[in-house]
Design a protein around this motif. Structure first.
Motif, PDB file in Angstrom:
ATOM      1  N   ARG A 509       0.832  -1.207   0.000  1.00 35.56           N
ATOM      2  CA  ARG A 509       0.000   0.000   0.000  1.00 35.56           C
ATOM      3  C   ARG A 509       0.871   1.264   0.000  1.00 35.56           C
ATOM      4  N   LEU A 510       1.897   1.264   0.852  1.00 38.82           N
ATOM      5  CA  LEU A 510       2.790   2.425   0.911  1.00 38.82           C
ATOM      6  C   LEU A 510       3.623   2.558  -0.355  1.00 38.82           C
ATOM      7  N   ASP A 511       3.986   1.420  -0.942  1.00 45.25           N
ATOM      8  CA  ASP A 511       4.791   1.436  -2.176  1.00 45.25           C
ATOM      9  C   ASP A 511       4.025   2.108  -3.315  1.00 45.25           C
ATOM     10  N   LYS A 512       2.712   1.868  -3.376  1.00 48.91           N
ATOM     11  CA  LYS A 512       1.884   2.503  -4.412  1.00 48.91           C
ATOM     12  C   LYS A 512       1.841   4.018  -4.237  1.00 48.91           C
ATOM     13  N   GLN A 513       2.074   4.458  -3.005  1.00 52.71           N
ATOM     14  CA  GLN A 513       2.071   5.896  -2.718  1.00 52.71           C
ATOM     15  C   GLN A 513       3.484   6.473  -2.720  1.00 52.71           C
ATOM     16  N   GLY A 514       4.442   5.662  -3.220  1.00 53.88           N
ATOM     17  CA  GLY A 514       5.814   6.135  -3.339  1.00 53.88           C
ATOM     18  C   GLY A 514       6.644   5.951  -2.094  1.00 53.88           C
ATOM     19  N   GLY A 515       6.170   5.125  -1.160  1.00 58.70           N
ATOM     20  CA  GLY A 515       6.905   4.928   0.082  1.00 58.70           C
ATOM     21  C   GLY A 515       7.198   3.460   0.346  1.00 58.70           C
ATOM     22  N   GLY A 516       7.211   3.070   1.622  1.00 57.20           N
ATOM     23  CA  GLY A 516       7.470   1.675   1.976  1.00 57.20           C
ATOM     24  C   GLY A 516       7.727   1.505   3.468  1.00 57.20           C
ATOM     25  N   LEU A 517       7.755   0.238   3.882  1.00 60.25           N
ATOM     26  CA  LEU A 517       8.100  -0.115   5.259  1.00 60.25           C
ATOM     27  C   LEU A 517       9.566  -0.537   5.292  1.00 60.25           C
ATOM     28  N   TYR A 518      10.279  -0.109   6.335  1.00 60.90           N
ATOM     29  CA  TYR A 518      11.695  -0.455   6.471  1.00 60.90           C
ATOM     30  C   TYR A 518      11.944  -0.934   7.903  1.00 60.90           C
ATOM     31  N   PHE A 519      12.932  -1.795   8.063  1.00 58.66           N
ATOM     32  CA  PHE A 519      13.212  -2.388   9.376  1.00 58.66           C
ATOM     33  C   PHE A 519      14.702  -2.270   9.689  1.00 58.66           C
ATOM     34  N   VAL A 520      15.016  -1.899  10.930  1.00 55.26           N
ATOM     35  CA  VAL A 520      16.411  -1.816  11.345  1.00 55.26           C
ATOM     36  C   VAL A 520      16.546  -2.458  12.732  1.00 55.26           C
TER      37      VAL A 520
END
Length: 576
Positions: A509-520
């Motif tokens: 969903r976030l990728d379609k809006q130009g973003g994404g989830l990230y984990f560290v």
């Protein structure tokens, strides 16, 4: 298979020396004297002839010591188990009758099977999920019920058998004029004598002294009244062989009640052994403790012993008396055999009113007033568990009260874990902060990046918490219009299938809006499990980072350059 796993007592046999054996003998003798009046009292509570409490104190501790894990836990008859036995079996048979005894032994066998099965299946960790408050609330309610059940013996007021808590007190109040003052005086004298001895000699068998005083007073009052009933002489012999009733109808009748007895017994035993292990620096194996309790009840049911568990009083005294190994519990059982063979005929002079006084003291000691006050003062959720279990014990079936308390405890646990804390973090990337430490913005009002939201999830991501976490993501992207979310993952203990599916869906969903989830900072074990379930592959390897610097450097390249050019915050070194 390792032979020690089958015979755990071989492990502590190696620790025996002359010094440990001497210490265990002294502790065992102390325990035998302590359990003598308790065994008689607990059997009375359970609706069984008095000798069955002593049989339980002879057989159960030996088997539990050989197959358990605690060096100081002393098993045997307990108050809570006794009242559950009475409640469960009295629905089907008259207390004290051979049929009642047979059903109690069958119930004991079934409870032992449950406990042994839990231990073999390595379900010892289940005890961790049952709040100790359940036991506190149940035992407090049981104490009130026990005291109520003895009022007819202490006052001489007739109360029909099988009356409920409320109806018993109605009978006592309406029949108050028929109170037998001699019985009341015997009970009060027993309690005063016992408490006085305890005050001046705390580690003495104070209940036994109280019973002696009550018996002497009964002999004196015997010349004024014929209403003083006596316990009667206990048979002077070893626990006789017995056979539980294995008929299908009987097993079907007692199966659910046996589960409640098994559950309560396990909670008691594990809680007590862990409490003492904090003083003795011993590590407790819950699975082995389950096996020990199961074996003790299974074997005990064939030797006239009803269901037992760990006793906090006797276990605590055992530790304080200097016990070094489980051999102390075995010595206590053997010494009790000798004592019973010598003094059994003397119980013929023990008045039931005096026994009632002893049971009132036992009931009072069950109520953990400091713990109850602390719970009510500091925790609303635990208070609800305590009050619910307490009231259910008084007004509902006892086995249902246990189930209700455990269920409510688990529901509150799941409710707590289903709404994990998700604090918002930011970074203070000044020249003095070379370690790039993430800081909770509630602790320090620092600026945040307008394109990247950094959060920390402090609990596991599983089916119960996915909705709460998903709402947090939606709030960030929809309300704050931020589509890049970096999760500081060091607080995540595991991610189940439902959690993986939710995170993959949110990333899409976030990728379609130009973003994404990230984990560290994800724990190696959690990362390995996520890789096996193909979660890493579905999200993308480039969304997982080992360090904050790496995460920020690579995510910075994915941000909108136009927004970065106009940004006045510039909290990252990479912004410059």
């Amino acid at each position: 298979m390792n032979i020690v796993a089958l015979f755990p007592f071989l492990a502590w046999f190696k620790l025996l020396t002359k010094e440990t054996i001497k210490a265990d003998i002294i502790a065992g003798l102390t325990g035998a004297v302590i359990v003598l009046p308790q065994g008689v009292a607990f059997a009375t509570i359970a609706g069984l002839p008095p000798e069955y409490g002593l049989y339980t104190a002879m057989v159960t501790p030996i088997i539990a010591a050989l197959f358990g894990s605690s060096f100081h836990l002393v098993s045997g008859p307990t108050t809570a188990i006794s009242i559950v036995i009475f409640s469960a079996v009295s629905h089907h048979a008259e207390p004290g009758t051979p049929e009642f005894v047979s059903m109690a032994l069958t119930l004991t066998f079934l409870a032992g099977i449950y406990q042994l099965s839990f231990g073999i299946a390595r379900l010892g960790a289940l005890a961790n999920f049952v709040s100790h408050t359940v036991v506190i609330g149940f035992t407090a309610g049981a104490a009130i019920l026990i005291a109520t059940s003895q009022m007819k013996n202490i006052t001489g007021i007739f109360v029909p058998k099988g009356e409920s808590f409320v109806h018993t007190w109605i009978e006592i109040i309406t029949g108050f004029a028929q109170t037998n003052i001699y019985l009341v005086l015997i009970a009060v004298a027993t309690m005063i004598a016992a408490l006085s001895i305890k005050k001046f000699i705390p580690r003495s068998p104070y209940l036994l002294f109280g019973m002696i005083v009550g018996s002497l007073l009964a002999l004196f009052f015997g010349q004024f009244t014929d209403d003083i009933k006596l316990v009667g002489e206990i048979p002077r012999h070893l626990p006789p062989f017995s056979t539980p009733d294995f008929s299908f109808a009987n097993l079907q009748l007692l199966t659910s009640e046996a589960f409640a007895v098994a559950l309560l017994g396990l909670i008691e035993a594990v809680s007590i052994s862990r409490a003492i292990s904090t003083k003795s620096d011993q590590r407790i194996d819950s699975n082995q403790e389950f096996i020990g309790q199961g074996m003790s009840n299974i074997v005990g049911s064939f030797f006239s012993s009803y269901a037992g568990s760990g006793s906090f009083t006797r276990s605590g005294i055992n530790y304080e008396a200097g016990a070094r190994t489980p051999l102390s519990a075995i010595f206590a059982a053997l010494f009790l055999v000798v004592i019973v063979l010598l003094v059994a005929p003397l119980t013929a002079y023990l008045p039931i009113a005096s026994m009632g006084g002893v049971i009132l003291l036992v009931a009072y000691n069950l109520i953990d007033i400091p713990h109850i006050k602390q719970t009510l003062a500091f925790s609303k959720s635990e208070s609800s568990v305590l009050i619910t279990t307490f009231l259910a014990t008084l007004f509902l079936e006892l086995e249902f009260a246990i189930y209700l308390g455990v269920l409510l405890s688990l529901v509150l646990f799941l409710a707590k874990t289903s709404t994990p804390k998700i604090p918002v973090l930011s970074i203070d990337d000044g020249p003095k902060n070379t370690h790039r430490k993430f800081i909770d913005i509630r602790e320090k009002p620092i600026l945040q990046c307008p394109q990247l939201k950094i959060i920390r999830i402090d609990m596991s991501i599983y089916f119960g918490s996915v909705n709460h976490i998903q709402k947090k993501f939606a709030k960030i992207s929809d309300t704050e219009n931020i589509n890049h979310i970096l999760i500081e993952a060091s607080g995540i203990n595991f991610i189940d299938l439902a959690g993986s599916e939710m995170l993959v869906a949110e990333n899409k969903r976030l990728d379609k809006q130009g973003g994404g989830l990230y984990f560290v900072g994800m724990k190696p074990g959690v990362y390995a499990d996520a890789a096996k379930s193909h979660f890493i592959k579905m999200i993308g390897n480039d969304h997982f980072f080992d360090s904050k610097s790496q995460a920020i450097r690579l995510i910075k390249k994915r941000l909108d350059d136009n927004k970065c050019a106009r940004c006045q915050v510039r909290i990252f070194n990479e912004c410059n």
